[in-house]
Design a protein around this motif. Sequence first.
Motif, short mmCIF file in Angstrom:
data_model
loop_
_atom_site.label_atom_id
_atom_site.label_comp_id
_atom_site.label_asym_id
_atom_site.label_seq_id
_atom_site.Cartn_x
_atom_site.Cartn_y
_atom_site.Cartn_z
N SER A 44 0.81 -1.22 0.00
CA SER A 44 0.00 0.00 0.00
C SER A 44 0.84 1.26 0.00
O SER A 44 0.40 2.30 -0.48
CB SER A 44 -0.91 0.00 1.23
OG SER A 44 -1.61 -1.21 1.33
N CYS A 45 2.02 1.17 0.57
CA CYS A 45 2.89 2.35 0.62
C CYS A 45 4.10 2.09 -0.26
O CYS A 45 3.96 1.92 -1.46
CB CYS A 45 3.27 2.64 2.08
SG CYS A 45 3.82 4.34 2.37
N ASN A 46 5.28 2.03 0.28
CA ASN A 46 6.48 1.82 -0.52
C ASN A 46 6.54 0.40 -1.05
O ASN A 46 6.41 -0.55 -0.28
CB ASN A 46 7.70 2.10 0.37
CG ASN A 46 8.99 2.18 -0.42
OD1 ASN A 46 9.02 1.89 -1.61
ND2 ASN A 46 10.06 2.56 0.24
N ARG A 172 -7.82 2.12 1.61
CA ARG A 172 -6.69 2.51 0.77
C ARG A 172 -7.25 3.40 -0.30
O ARG A 172 -8.47 3.46 -0.51
CB ARG A 172 -6.04 1.27 0.12
CG ARG A 172 -4.83 0.73 0.80
CD ARG A 172 -4.07 -0.28 -0.06
NE ARG A 172 -4.84 -1.36 -0.58
CZ ARG A 172 -4.74 -2.64 -0.21
NH1 ARG A 172 -3.90 -2.97 0.76
NH2 ARG A 172 -5.47 -3.57 -0.78
N THR A 199 0.94 8.04 3.36
CA THR A 199 1.73 7.65 2.20
C THR A 199 2.01 8.89 1.36
O THR A 199 1.25 9.86 1.41
CB THR A 199 0.97 6.57 1.39
OG1 THR A 199 1.84 5.98 0.43
CG2 THR A 199 -0.26 7.13 0.71
N TYR A 305 7.85 6.39 -6.50
CA TYR A 305 7.45 6.63 -5.11
C TYR A 305 8.43 7.62 -4.49
O TYR A 305 9.64 7.41 -4.53
CB TYR A 305 7.49 5.28 -4.38
CG TYR A 305 7.17 5.32 -2.91
CD1 TYR A 305 5.88 5.03 -2.47
CD2 TYR A 305 8.15 5.62 -1.97
CE1 TYR A 305 5.58 5.04 -1.11
CE2 TYR A 305 7.85 5.63 -0.62
CZ TYR A 305 6.57 5.34 -0.19
OH TYR A 305 6.27 5.34 1.15
N ASN A 307 9.86 8.64 -1.47
CA ASN A 307 10.08 8.25 -0.08
C ASN A 307 10.60 9.45 0.71
O ASN A 307 11.54 10.13 0.29
CB ASN A 307 11.12 7.12 -0.04
CG ASN A 307 11.13 6.38 1.27
OD1 ASN A 307 10.67 6.88 2.29
ND2 ASN A 307 11.66 5.17 1.24
N SER A 310 5.88 11.74 2.74
CA SER A 310 4.54 11.37 3.19
C SER A 310 3.81 12.62 3.67
O SER A 310 4.38 13.46 4.37
CB SER A 310 4.63 10.35 4.31
OG SER A 310 3.35 10.00 4.79
N GLY A 337 -0.28 12.54 -1.79
CA GLY A 337 -0.17 11.76 -0.57
C GLY A 337 -1.42 11.94 0.28
O GLY A 337 -2.16 12.92 0.13
#
Length: 623
Positions: A44-46, A172, A199, A305, A307, A310, A337
Amino acid sequence: MNFNYDVLVIGGGHAGCEAATAAANLGAKTCLVTMDMNKLAQMSCNPAIGGIAKGQIVREIDALGGHMGMVTDATSIQFRMLNRGKGPAVWSPRAQCDRGKFIWKWREVLDKTPLLDIWQDQADELLVKDGEAIGVKTVWGATFYAKSIIVTAGTFLNGLMHVGKIRIPGGRCAEPAVYRFSESIARHGIRVGRMKTGTPVRIDARSVHFEDLERQEGETDFHQFSYMGTPRALQQLPCWTCYTTPEAHETLRKGLAESPLFNGQIQSTGPRYCPSIETKLVTFPDKDQHSLFLEPEGENTTEMYLNGFSSSMPMEVQLNALKKIPALREAKAYRPGYAIEYDYFDPTQLAHSLESEVVKGLFFAGQVNGTTGYEEAGGQGLVAGINAALRCHDTAPFVMARDESYIGVLIDDLTTKGVDEPYRMFTSRAEYRILLRQDDADARLTERSYALGLATRSRYDHWNEKKEAIGRIIDFCNTTSVKPKEINTALEQIGTTPLHESCKVADLIARPQIGLTILAEILPELNAVVNKPTNRKDEIIEAAEIKMKYKGYIERERIVANKMHRLEDIKIKGHFNYAELHEISTEGRQKLERINPETLAQASRIPGVSPSDINVLLVLMNR
């Protein structure tokens, strides 16, 4: 269809997939209920697996017969071993994965698992009879009955997403929240709380100025996650690094009044160790830059993505701040995000088997226990799946000690200390780090898993072959002497002190400048032992070398762990009415009464229970 099963798993995330396959592979007729069969084990995220201490958990899952390690190796697009500059106790593998291929590789694993069915639906109500979970009703009207039920619902229970002032129900992005199911669990006395995670924005790679980024390549040596896996097959891709700028910070600060985190819109607690970019600005007001990592989402996609960024700030604030970063000055986003609030259940109401102490036959695993991270979820799911299957056959639960695995540390922390923020595993949480290395998870766990029936015969034979090869190298080094005239010239060339008298090969290995591979090039007899044809030769050499170089540290830590085991053997549950024990502190009395620990060692790890309280309990037990 017949909706009667031994084990029913609610939720198809990382915890649910490991739980379902573990239960089925132990012979339990199992059904996995998931809202979307096309998003099984969704990252769902990274889209990355592993990291500090998390990588060790994945290797433990693999050593036990779980699947996260194999799926990661099959879909990895970059691999790195973190903490190489430190000792092997904290080396931690991490892999960037192809998000889509990861899902479909897991789907392939699930589809090929005997005794495992999948049903696409949404849980609506937990069925309980005489204090025991017996089934689940779904929104489509199906009623499932099972001897053991595992809840691995992730962030979906009463999930609420935030982007600025906009609030959208969901578990999500673009996926609905689950209502009523959490309430149907809570009405039986199980405590419910709220947590928050988030996220970052996703970036279109075609709009990025890569010339303004620093390239970060992966590693191509023998390391991987699974002890049984095959070499990485996908194209290996770089990640990219850069920093935020004071101009970006100024844009974000102007929007803080509209941030759900700071205007009272979000009341729940977020992850301390993965803060939003706006939290970083408030917590570290003097810093004029923060690290960002731009990471690929897959082998054949332009989605990336970001990182470190968030956020739940308003969409226009996020996008305007991105434009103030040179490499992203023309960035196009796929979506902003967002933050998400969700229900979790108090893990101190669980036994170490992850079975509820309030409702029999009900197990919880993953984010519903207050954790964060795919790896922590997968480890819990595996343990819950094992114990749910064992319960169907009235078999004693499978529990791992703190000196046996990071998963054991994780579950003990959850059930003993509870959580007041999303729990993330770190090497610092384990007091026996030198015993819980990433290189020896199979040595710690594969034989136990094989005895349970989860680890396959091929996995067990693979470990035995490796164990014999490691033992053969160590035995040779411990029993073979080398003379100064045979090696001093080579030692001086390496830059280490020459010998004045004969010594064992193992004594040379203990030197920091010398490794087995270097020494094998000098000593033909050692070369014959080290390079004897076998599977995974480099992995064996590394494992043998670590055991010899750190022998003293390992033995010392084992002695400390064995002393603690004596307290683990002292069972105290049911022996005391803590409310009447005025010899111990008020806080200790209250905490012991609430958690009701199984052993004296577990009691000693409860925050607020002092060493003097433990001494009082020990004296009373002796009486």
